[in-house]
Design a protein around this motif. Structure first.
Motif, PDB file in Angstrom:
ATOM      1  N   SER A   1       0.728  -1.225  -0.169  1.00 40.99           N
ATOM      2  CA  SER A   1       0.037  -0.312  -0.002  1.00 40.99           C
ATOM      3  C   SER A   1       0.737   1.250  -0.064  1.00 40.99           C
ATOM      4  O   SER A   1       0.345   2.282  -0.205  1.00 40.99           O
ATOM      5  CB  SER A   1      -0.904  -0.079   1.152  1.00 40.99           C
ATOM      6  N   ASN A   2       2.027   1.240   0.243  1.00 36.77           N
ATOM      7  CA  ASN A   2       2.965   2.163   0.156  1.00 36.77           C
ATOM      8  C   ASN A   2       3.720   2.346  -1.160  1.00 36.77           C
ATOM      9  O   ASN A   2       4.562   3.276  -1.199  1.00 36.77           O
ATOM     10  CB  ASN A   2       3.964   2.276   1.399  1.00 36.77           C
ATOM     11  N   ASN A   3       3.578   1.348  -2.259  1.00 35.67           N
ATOM     12  CA  ASN A   3       4.102   1.904  -3.316  1.00 35.67           C
ATOM     13  C   ASN A   3       3.528   3.003  -4.055  1.00 35.67           C
ATOM     14  O   ASN A   3       2.539   3.423  -3.809  1.00 35.67           O
ATOM     15  CB  ASN A   3       3.816   0.635  -4.250  1.00 35.67           C
ATOM     16  N   LYS A   4       4.444   3.656  -5.047  1.00 30.66           N
ATOM     17  CA  LYS A   4       4.132   4.820  -5.632  1.00 30.66           C
ATOM     18  C   LYS A   4       3.961   4.311  -7.248  1.00 30.66           C
ATOM     19  O   LYS A   4       5.080   3.786  -7.662  1.00 30.66           O
ATOM     20  CB  LYS A   4       4.856   5.900  -5.550  1.00 30.66           C
ATOM     21  N   ARG A   5       3.179   4.847  -7.782  1.00 32.84           N
ATOM     22  CA  ARG A   5       2.900   4.392  -9.402  1.00 32.84           C
ATOM     23  C   ARG A   5       2.585   5.638 -10.384  1.00 32.84           C
ATOM     24  O   ARG A   5       1.834   6.502  -9.862  1.00 32.84           O
ATOM     25  CB  ARG A   5       2.146   3.377  -9.664  1.00 32.84           C
TER      26      ARG A   5
END
Length: 107
Positions: free
Chosen positions: A49-53
């Motif tokens: 949930s902390n990934n960035k895209r």
């Protein structure tokens, strides 16, 4: 193109006005479905949930085996290539990211 027809088989189709919006919706739906799956451990869900895209460019800071996990999230046509950073510094889009001695990020 010069009388020939070409079919894109890799990556996300781009060029139309709505293409970025459709790509973002499609990938967001896949990620949401994976995170909401009851069979996945809560610590993995939290990490993902902390990934960035940005469209099909993904920044993952806290999941070393993301390439393997991504095969359960995205279709096989979306080929992810790991970066070749040192582990303490890397690049995402036009951003240089460094992990400092105090474990904080600098950009």
């Amino acid at each position: 193109c010069g009388g020939d027809l070409h079919k894109q088989i890799m990556g996300i189709t781009m060029g139309g006005n709505s293409s970025p919006f459709i790509a973002d919706l499609f990938l967001s739906q896949l990620e949401y479905k994976y995170i909401m799956d009851k069979n996945n451990p809560i610590n993995l869900k939290h990490a993902l949930s902390n990934n960035k895209r940005y469209l099909d460019d993904i920044l993952v800071l806290n999941c070393k085996d993301f390439i393997d996990i991504s095969k359960n999230i995205y279709p096989s046509e979306l080929i992810l290539e790991p970066s070749h950073g040192t582990g303490h510094e890397d690049h995402f889009l036009d951003l240089n990211i460094n992990i400092c001695d105090n474990n904080k990020l600098s950009f």
